[in-house]
Scaffold this active site. Structure first.
Site, short mmCIF file in Angstrom:
data_model
loop_
_atom_site.label_atom_id
_atom_site.label_comp_id
_atom_site.label_asym_id
_atom_site.label_seq_id
_atom_site.Cartn_x
_atom_site.Cartn_y
_atom_site.Cartn_z
N SER A 572 0.90 -1.26 0.11
CA SER A 572 -0.05 -0.09 -0.10
C SER A 572 0.65 1.32 -0.01
O SER A 572 1.71 1.29 -0.81
CB SER A 572 -1.08 -0.10 1.16
N ASP A 657 -9.76 -3.70 -5.77
CA ASP A 657 -9.33 -2.68 -4.57
C ASP A 657 -9.81 -1.28 -4.65
O ASP A 657 -9.89 -0.59 -5.79
CB ASP A 657 -7.77 -2.69 -4.78
N HIS A 692 -7.99 -4.79 -1.60
CA HIS A 692 -7.13 -4.24 -0.77
C HIS A 692 -6.44 -5.17 0.07
O HIS A 692 -5.26 -5.44 0.18
CB HIS A 692 -7.23 -2.82 -0.05
#
Length: 719
Positions: A572, A657, A692
């Protein structure tokens, strides 16, 4: 609709060209997918950027359409081509991946159960049965042995490619439960209601929520938060009365400032319900008597720029953690419930320059404060009547935290402890006698495992500007510090989020194969206090990257590894770190894993329709301001890809995501393929079913971990 992902969509002529990867075995005849170049001209502040892969971005409407338009077909074909290439390139590790997956899975107890948590006359816990990826959520009435399964995870998850369970909130009379489910992996939950006496579902259903419901004390009124359907910003609080439809729900608060998000929660005392609005730099709270859900909400302290505070309730006061009056590392104050503005706040624990107050727990006779000093967490126990002490810990680097302290009238504190060599452990601690009981330690089903076989240390690297950057490190006893060891270095370094060291049974598969594992506590986190965070954000963001590079160089200088055996991992915002360091110092790393990487920062932060963008201006800067635009562009991983040699790279992403959209890593790998001058591995794993957080099953997620480890071992010629 996701069914079309189960079909193989043919590669469209003219969409993907291929080139042979010269370092691959000739018998495999591998062809690398090369994405079509369709230049878009992007102009900001008079600066021109040419984005050859801007076409990869799809809207949610396109992704969810029953019939795919041409652009969507092109994108899905490219992602499928990358996945096919990944499978072909990594095919020589198939058996290794199976071994690793089984190794990781088999260390975990299959019929495990959590430590029970007491709340309002019941004991709550989760348990797994062998063969199931999902848990049973159970409770027992205190003093009784009969188990009630209040949620059957295996049944609820059936027929779902992804299944995520949000919070489970029980009414104060213990008879009703609200629970939330996400089956699209975008953290958009539907809340359902269950009668715990009969086991039957109510007709009520609340869509597009954050996954949490807060009960008023009348056992029929619920407050919940919804998301903006485009940006996924949590911005509206509604009041729902059981037996009515969601269309009838009353909007009690709307956060109209698009740089804020909102949420709702209940005080530990069950006396008050709070609505919080939060921004990177300041917050605001409203409160309501939980016994009168139709009353008017009152503001604790109106939002003031740079004023952060968090509030809970005890007796006749609100207790507030705040940075008011220059308390950069926060202080704890109290204020009467009838006079809540900051002019009435009185210090309970004053600000200290060398101690960060992270959280607090309120009990009838005790105040417990979670603090951090010299980068390490501490737990401070204070009696309201006077006197205090700290709980002591022995490892050189560790994580300690209070957890599940739902009861108010008790002298028992529940806390967790773990380190790089100590499996996660749960304790009950008597705050008066200082006696503690180990309730459970994570069981490692490996006859060869013992904490005594490994060494953990806390080291310090010197950054470019002279700052001492902590490193937590673990390795198996007996390794030689001669530069020959493979070493995996991890960091995150954003949002003030700490990368605390914890035990990972998965990592044993690397440690037992000779790897060293290290965590770089770089600036941008908050391990060493608020300054540590502020020195790694906005116009100081590059400190995060140079700190990480300096940590890698230090570990080489100390003989733990060499550039031929040094690997990096981040996800991330930590994936942005990975993208930056391979541009800045590609020769330092033999391989890099970038998970769901935030790499197209300029374009994303310019687009306020993308989830999280407006909320994060105070983390990265608003590129509509030229100063921030120029700075962000100077380190943006995607914008700074060049024609040069890069290390071996594994990139992961999820098509659904909502935080880092799939097109960022997809564009990044396409640009890297077009420009890189080396023959090293460049592969991407795009999971077409998840978002995600990756796969939802208890064990399914370890398949990607096995892939990542196999990538590292392949780079080490250990396949």
């Amino acid at each position: 609709m996701k069914l079309y992902f189960k079909l193989i969509i043919p590669v469209l002529l003219g969409f993907i060209s291929c080139k042979e990867e010269s370092n691959m075995p000739p018998d495999l005849a591998l062809k690398t997918p090369m994405a079509s170049i369709k230049p878009d001209t992007l102009i900001t502040h008079g600066d021109v950027r040419i984005d050859n892969y801007f076409w990869m971005r799809l809207s949610d409407k396109q992704k969810n359409a029953d019939t795919l338009d041409q652009q969507t077909q092109d994108v899905v074909s490219y992602l499928n081509a990358e996945n096919d290439y990944l499978k072909a390139v990594m095919s020589d590790t198939d058996s290794l991946q199976t071994v690793l997956f089984e190794e990781i899975k088999n260390r975990i107890k299959k019929d495990d159960a959590s430590v029970p948590v007491t709340n309002n006359g019941y004991s709550y816990y989760t348990r797994y049965e062998a063969g199931n990826d999902y848990a049973y959520y159970c409770r027992k009435k205190l003093g009784e042995t009969k188990e009630d399964i209040i949620l059957n995870g295996p049944d609820l998850a059936k027929n779902h490619a992804y299944f995520g369970l949000g919070s489970q909130d029980v009414s104060i009379n213990n008879e009703l439960m609200a629970y939330a489910i996400d089956t699209i992996s975008r953290r958009q939950y539907t809340i359902y209601f269950k009668d715990l006496k009969t086991g039957k579902l109510l007709k009520d259903k609340l869509d597009n929520t954050t996954g949490s419901a807060v009960w008023a004390n009348d056992n029929k009124t619920v407050f919940y938060t919804t998301k903006d359907p485009e940006t996924l910003r949590s911005n509206k609080i509604f009041k729902h009365v059981l037996g009515t439809t969601q269309a009838d729900d009353v909007l009690v608060y709307e956060e109209k400032d698009d740089t804020f998000r909102s949420f709702v929660f209940k005080s530990k005392s069950n006396a008050y319900i709070f609505i919080g609005s939060f921004h990177t730099l300041y917050t605001e709270y409203r409160f309501l008597d939980a016994n009168t859900p139709n009353d008017t909400w009152k503001v604790v302290q109106p939002r003031t720029e740079n004023l952060e505070y968090y509030v809970d309730h005890y007796a006749n006061h609100f207790y507030i953690r705040t940075n008011d009056d220059g308390a950069k590392n926060f202080k704890l104050v109290e204020t009467p419930i009838h006079a809540t503005e900051k002019s009435n706040w009185v210090d309970v624990i004053p600000h200290r320059d060398d101690v960060l107050i992270e959280d607090f727990d309120l009990f009838k006779n005790h105040l417990v404060v979670s603090e951090r000093k010299a980068g390490l967490p501490t737990i401070r126990v204070m009696k309201w009547s006077g006197g205090e002490h700290y709980i002591s810990f022995n490892d050189p680097t560790y994580l300690a935290y209070t957890t599940s302290n739902l009861e108010f009238d008790t002298n028992i504190l529940r806390y967790g402890y773990t380190s790089l060599t100590t499996p996660n452990s749960t304790f009950d601690y008597n705050m008066d006698s200082k006696e503690q009981v180990l309730l459970k330690q994570e069981e490692v089903l490996d006859s060869n495992f013992s904490p005594d076989h490994y060494i953990s240390e806390r080291l310090y690297a010197t950054a470019t500007d002279g700052t001492q950057v902590p490193i937590s490190i673990v390795y198996k006893k007996g390794i030689a510090k001669d530069g020959s060891n493979p070493l995996l270095l991890y960091a995150y370094g954003s949002y003030g989020s700490n990368s605390d060291p914890y035990f990972s049974s998965s990592n044993l598969s690397l440690l037992d194969r000779g790897f060293v594992y290290a965590i770089a506590h770089v600036r941008g986190g908050q391990e060493l206090g608020r300054d540590w965070y502020e020195d790694g954000k906005l116009l100081k963001k590059k400190n995060t990257f140079t700190d990480f590079i300096n940590c890698g160089e230090f570990l080489i200088a100390e003989g733990f590894t060499s550039a031929d055996h040094l690997y990096a991992y981040g996800g991330s915002a930590g994936g942005l770190l990975m993208g930056a360091i391979v541009n800045m110092k590609p020769e330092l790393w033999n391989g890099v894993i970038a998970a769901v990487p935030f790499v197209d920062i300029v374009s994303t932060m310019l687009d306020e329709s993308i989830p999280l963008t407006t909320f994060e201006f105070d983390e990265w800067g608003n590129p509509k301001n030229k100063t921030y635009y120029d700075y962000m562009k100077s380190y943006s991983p995607y914008d700074n890809v060049e024609a040069k040699a890069y290390p071996n790279l594994l990139i992961t992403t999820g098509y659904w995501d909502s935080q880092v959209q799939y097109w960022e890593p997809a564009k990044w790998i396409a640009k890297l393929r077009a420009l890189k001058t080396d023959d090293n591995l460049l592969i991407m794993d795009c999971n077409m079913e998840v978002g995600h957080g990756g796969a939802s099953g208890r064990f399914e997620r370890f398949k990607q971990k096995a892939l990542q480890f196999a990538f590292l071992l392949k780079a080490e010629n250990q396949t």
